[in-house]
Design an enzyme around this catalytic site. Structure first.
Site, PDB file in Angstrom:
ATOM      1  N   GLU A 102       1.451 -20.615  -9.479  1.00  0.00           N
ATOM      2  CA  GLU A 102       0.811 -19.445  -8.866  1.00  0.00           C
ATOM      3  C   GLU A 102       1.316 -18.162  -9.529  1.00  0.00           C
ATOM      4  OE1 GLU A 102       0.284 -20.800  -4.311  1.00  0.00           O
ATOM      5  OE2 GLU A 102       2.061 -19.585  -4.646  1.00  0.00           O
ATOM      6  N   HIS A 130       9.117 -20.440  -3.915  1.00  0.00           N
ATOM      7  CA  HIS A 130       7.855 -19.713  -3.842  1.00  0.00           C
ATOM      8  C   HIS A 130       8.149 -18.317  -4.352  1.00  0.00           C
ATOM      9  CE1 HIS A 130       4.187 -17.856  -2.287  1.00  0.00           C
ATOM     10  NE2 HIS A 130       3.708 -19.077  -2.106  1.00  0.00           N
TER      11      HIS A 130
HETATM   12  O1  G3P Z   1       1.216 -20.462  -1.602  1.00  0.00           O
HETATM   13  C1  G3P Z   1      -0.102 -20.005  -1.689  1.00  0.00           C
HETATM   14  C2  G3P Z   1      -0.195 -18.609  -2.100  1.00  0.00           C
HETATM   15  O2  G3P Z   1       0.922 -17.986  -2.590  1.00  0.00           O
HETATM   16  C3  G3P Z   1      -1.485 -18.102  -2.571  1.00  0.00           C
HETATM   17  O3  G3P Z   1      -1.770 -17.068  -1.725  1.00  0.00           O
HETATM   18  O4  G3P Z   1      -3.226 -15.643  -0.429  1.00  0.00           O
HETATM   19  O5  G3P Z   1      -3.486 -15.770  -2.914  1.00  0.00           O
HETATM   20  O6  G3P Z   1      -4.156 -17.700  -1.478  1.00  0.00           O
HETATM   21  P1  G3P Z   1      -3.261 -16.509  -1.648  1.00  0.00           P
END
Ligand code: G3P
Length: 222
Positions: free
Chosen positions: A141, A93
């Site tokens: 992400e 992550h």
């Molecule tokens: O793993 C999910 C994450 O990193 C996304 O975070 O708070 O932008 O939904 P968020």
């Protein structure tokens, strides 16, 4: 085409820790039941066992370390996590980066133990690199959008589209998810329209006044 899935990463927000993690899991449980959409929770390790005992939601660990039983103080052992009730794990992550060799080892551990693997990545290139390891899910992400409320599916649609394309070229059985800034039904619909098979999200739901309502709204436009 199978139904999209939602993975909620509890991270270490107080709103999703301890007793609040249990309450959030109950919200996830009823939202999944009412919507018919599969929703997986990824609480902190210390909260897994209680959530497994007191709810029926599928739970993932947030981390597994590339270790075998023995002397590894402070690590997350896959055997213990499975006994606590996980059916899968997030791996790697942007908030807890791993080396490719370690990601490979942990994906292999999940396969040997018959649990699901969701490798998180930061861009198209790393998504393709981990696709060669054939995890069950790759979740892309962009780190600069995480926690901002600016949805990847609307701000960087090409990242989602090109990750889907690149990953599927390497292994078409891998399901591609996207995350970062996703919080509502429009963001999720945009992700699915770009070819993602679900979303991985956190703050938009965890920080919502009513997480169950937020989850139901999230999947209301599919
Ligand atoms: O793993 C999910 C994450 O990193 C996304 O975070 O708070 O932008 O939904 P968020």
């Amino acid at each position: 085409n199978s139904k999209p899935i939602v993975i909620l990463n509890y991270k270490t927000y107080l709103e999703s820790s301890g007793l609040n993690a249990l309450k959030l899991s109950q919200a996830l449980e009823s939202a999944a039941e009412e919507s018919g959409i599969e929703m997986i929770g990824a609480p902190q390790a210390a909260d897994l066992y209680r959530i497994h005992q007191e709810t029926s939601i599928p739970i993932f660990a947030q981390n597994i370390d590339p270790i075998s039983p023995g002397g590894h103080t402070g690590h997350d052992l896959i055997d213990t996590l499975i006994e606590a009730g996980v059916s899968g794990s997030l791996i790697n992550h942007s908030e807890k980066r791993m080396k490719l060799a370690d990601i490979d080892e942990v994906v292999k551990l999940t396969k040997e133990n018959n649990i699901l693997s969701c490798v998180c990545t930061n861009n198209i290139e790393t998504s393709k690199a981990v696709a060669t390891l054939s995890p069950d899910y790759v979740a892309v992400e962009p780190p600069e959008l995480i926690g901002t409320g600016i949805p990847v599916s609307q701000a960087q649609p090409e990242v989602v589209e090109d990750t889907v394309k690149g990953v599927k070229e390497i292994d078409s059985s891998i399901k591609v998810l996207c995350g970062a800034g996703i919080s509502n039904g429009d963001d999720m619909k945009a992700a699915i329209d770009l070819g993602a098979e679900g979303v991985l999200l956190a703050s938009g739901i965890i920080k919502a006044e009513n997480p169950k309502d937020a989850l139901l709204e999230l999947v209301s436009k599919l």
